[in-house]
Motif scaffolding. Sequence first.
Motif, mmCIF file in Angstrom:
data_model
loop_
_atom_site.group_PDB
_atom_site.id
_atom_site.type_symbol
_atom_site.label_atom_id
_atom_site.label_comp_id
_atom_site.label_asym_id
_atom_site.label_seq_id
_atom_site.Cartn_x
_atom_site.Cartn_y
_atom_site.Cartn_z
ATOM 1 N N ALA A 181 0.832 -1.041 0.062
ATOM 2 C CA ALA A 181 0.094 -0.068 0.015
ATOM 3 C C ALA A 181 0.866 1.215 -0.250
ATOM 4 O O ALA A 181 1.992 1.302 0.214
ATOM 5 C CB ALA A 181 -0.897 -0.087 1.182
ATOM 6 N N GLY A 182 0.270 2.367 -0.323
ATOM 7 C CA GLY A 182 1.060 3.770 -0.310
ATOM 8 C C GLY A 182 0.294 4.610 0.508
ATOM 9 O O GLY A 182 -1.140 4.482 0.326
ATOM 10 N N THR A 183 0.875 5.189 1.449
ATOM 11 C CA THR A 183 0.258 6.214 2.288
ATOM 12 C C THR A 183 -0.015 7.483 1.412
ATOM 13 O O THR A 183 0.465 7.878 0.550
ATOM 14 C CB THR A 183 1.201 6.280 3.468
ATOM 15 O OG1 THR A 183 2.510 7.278 3.026
ATOM 16 C CG2 THR A 183 1.630 5.004 3.960
ATOM 17 N N GLN A 184 -1.065 8.324 2.338
ATOM 18 C CA GLN A 184 -1.407 9.629 2.214
ATOM 19 C C GLN A 184 -1.122 10.457 3.239
ATOM 20 O O GLN A 184 -2.260 10.834 3.984
ATOM 21 C CB GLN A 184 -2.650 9.749 1.255
ATOM 22 C CG GLN A 184 -3.309 11.096 0.811
ATOM 23 C CD GLN A 184 -4.675 11.106 0.477
ATOM 24 O OE1 GLN A 184 -5.618 10.580 1.137
ATOM 25 N NE2 GLN A 184 -4.826 11.971 -0.664
ATOM 26 N N ALA A 185 0.071 10.808 3.571
ATOM 27 C CA ALA A 185 0.246 11.845 4.649
ATOM 28 C C ALA A 185 -0.296 13.067 3.992
ATOM 29 O O ALA A 185 -0.202 13.607 2.932
ATOM 30 C CB ALA A 185 1.389 11.743 5.015
ATOM 31 N N ASP A 186 -0.660 13.964 5.364
ATOM 32 C CA ASP A 186 -1.137 15.283 4.832
ATOM 33 C C ASP A 186 -0.161 16.157 4.216
ATOM 34 O O ASP A 186 1.071 15.847 4.609
ATOM 35 C CB ASP A 186 -2.045 16.087 6.004
ATOM 36 C CG ASP A 186 -1.122 16.061 7.301
ATOM 37 O OD1 ASP A 186 0.296 16.482 7.024
ATOM 38 O OD2 ASP A 186 -1.629 16.127 8.444
ATOM 39 N N GLY A 187 -0.323 17.346 3.946
ATOM 40 C CA GLY A 187 0.580 18.299 3.083
ATOM 41 C C GLY A 187 1.690 18.854 3.911
ATOM 42 O O GLY A 187 2.914 18.742 3.322
ATOM 43 N N GLY A 188 1.497 18.786 5.170
ATOM 44 C CA GLY A 188 2.899 19.165 5.929
ATOM 45 C C GLY A 188 3.679 18.134 6.552
ATOM 46 O O GLY A 188 4.916 18.239 6.965
ATOM 47 N N HIS A 189 3.412 16.824 5.945
ATOM 48 C CA HIS A 189 4.139 15.565 6.212
ATOM 49 C C HIS A 189 4.466 14.769 5.126
ATOM 50 O O HIS A 189 4.322 13.388 5.234
ATOM 51 C CB HIS A 189 3.320 14.720 7.286
ATOM 52 C CG HIS A 189 3.253 15.442 8.748
ATOM 53 N ND1 HIS A 189 4.090 15.628 9.800
ATOM 54 C CD2 HIS A 189 2.306 16.182 9.137
ATOM 55 C CE1 HIS A 189 3.624 15.992 11.092
ATOM 56 N NE2 HIS A 189 2.447 16.657 10.249
ATOM 57 N N ALA A 190 4.736 15.478 3.976
ATOM 58 C CA ALA A 190 4.868 14.618 2.818
ATOM 59 C C ALA A 190 6.244 13.681 2.836
ATOM 60 O O ALA A 190 6.148 12.768 2.217
ATOM 61 C CB ALA A 190 5.196 15.660 1.732
#
Length: 501
Positions: free
Chosen positions: A139-148
């Motif tokens: 799987a690939g994660t989707q961290a929010d904008g501040g934690h790319a």
Amino acid sequence: MSKRTAEQGGDAPLKGGDRPEPMDVDMDDKGMGDFEDEFEDEFESEDEIFEAGVDGRPDAEREAEERAAAGAMDVDSNGTFIVGRNKLEQGQHLAPDLGTYEMLHNLSTPWPCLSFDIIRDRLGDKREKVYPATMYTVAGTQADGGHAKDNQLMVMKFSGLSRQQKDDDSDSDDESDGDDEDTDPILEHKSIPLTSTTNRIRAHQIPSSDPSKPATTLTATMTESAQVFIHDVTPHLASFDNPGTLITPQQNKPVSTIRAHKSEGYALDWSPLVPGGKLLTGDNDGLIYVTTRTDGGGWVTDTRAFQGHTNSVEDIQWSPQEASVFASASSDGTVRVWDVRSKSRKPAITVQVSSTDVNVISWSRLTTHLLATGADDGVWGVWDLRQWKGGADKPSPIASFAYHKDQITSVEWHPTDDSMVAVAAGDHKVTLWDLSVELDDEESKDTAGVKDMPPQLLFEHYSEHAKEVHWHPQIPGTIVATGQEFSIFRPIPVVYGIHGK
């Protein structure tokens, strides 16, 4: 396809996934518990027959007390609560009816995952009676904008997936082949650092010439950065069963990076008919590229893009039967069929299947003239490709369902049953359908007294922000879905076992 805004998982555990808790409808009313069957139980005595509610009292008396205490719950006309149609009151939350599941586990990752794929393993096929179950995924994660920089490609092993414990053990025929104890689920993972959100990930296995060795497992990860990374995750998978194995930084590096795209995309698919590896990728500019693995192990991307869509390419699938043919879905509302041998790089057939974005497609591997589509308006349908002749005549779907109340985010044919389809949607639901159930002209479209409930709908599972769903190819009847967390479930046999399936 729209992307959700991810929220940090905080202290969400990777070990010991959450078990569903009993429904808590009203903290002040201890008399009301889980929802009961919409067909109320009847109790018979020598003197009279009367209908009783969930706590043995007449419904009118109980309902009056509940309304006085907390207000009436929003339910359908026959008393059934339907996700997406009815609303919860403040202080209420949903819990599944565990009696409809043979297995149900929810497990969290550090960040939500927009996309995942199931890896075929060497534990055997048809192991639906083996508990606790084990499976492998990527799987690939989707961290929010501040934690790319926290984004990862996660190679995961789910184990300890026990079946639901029954109140009685009278069904000796349902005995599992494994240890049937109520174990806690465990999620182990190996992380490969990524610097961008994963839009879609797909796995491909190259068979080993040595039967004693595992297949080479490759992943293709389409990211928000517009780059597509190909990784060899074979050592990561092997490390789960070889304690102490260290993954080197070199093994975490991609074996190839596709830089042909100038915009991000979601369309990604490996050819099932090219063992060495052949990959299609489509982007938001409407361009499609093909990348092929060479005999020497290198990768070559043909820079001549396939062009024809007037908007973003949302999904793409190779034909399961013809090695040179593929189909693509677009936010221009069309599905187009292509031949990679075409020098013009133009589609052979174009069909307008929706007035909204076509988000996902699935090509049946058993009945190869059937293609399922899912659109932004919540409608999903099935098309007979033999009717797609081109020209002015517009074909109609052989089946179409407008049951979901939000965009369709995933659709997939059952790997061994050409009448069953799994669908995920933005209304937080994963639904299972049996297209072999026919509707007679005089038959009501209302199922079990519920308005607008299609008879083909077999099962409904709640999954918050449901994004993608896959059938496990080696554990019949088992479904994995991703959303705010991973949900692994298997309905009771009466659901997927209808008509001897």
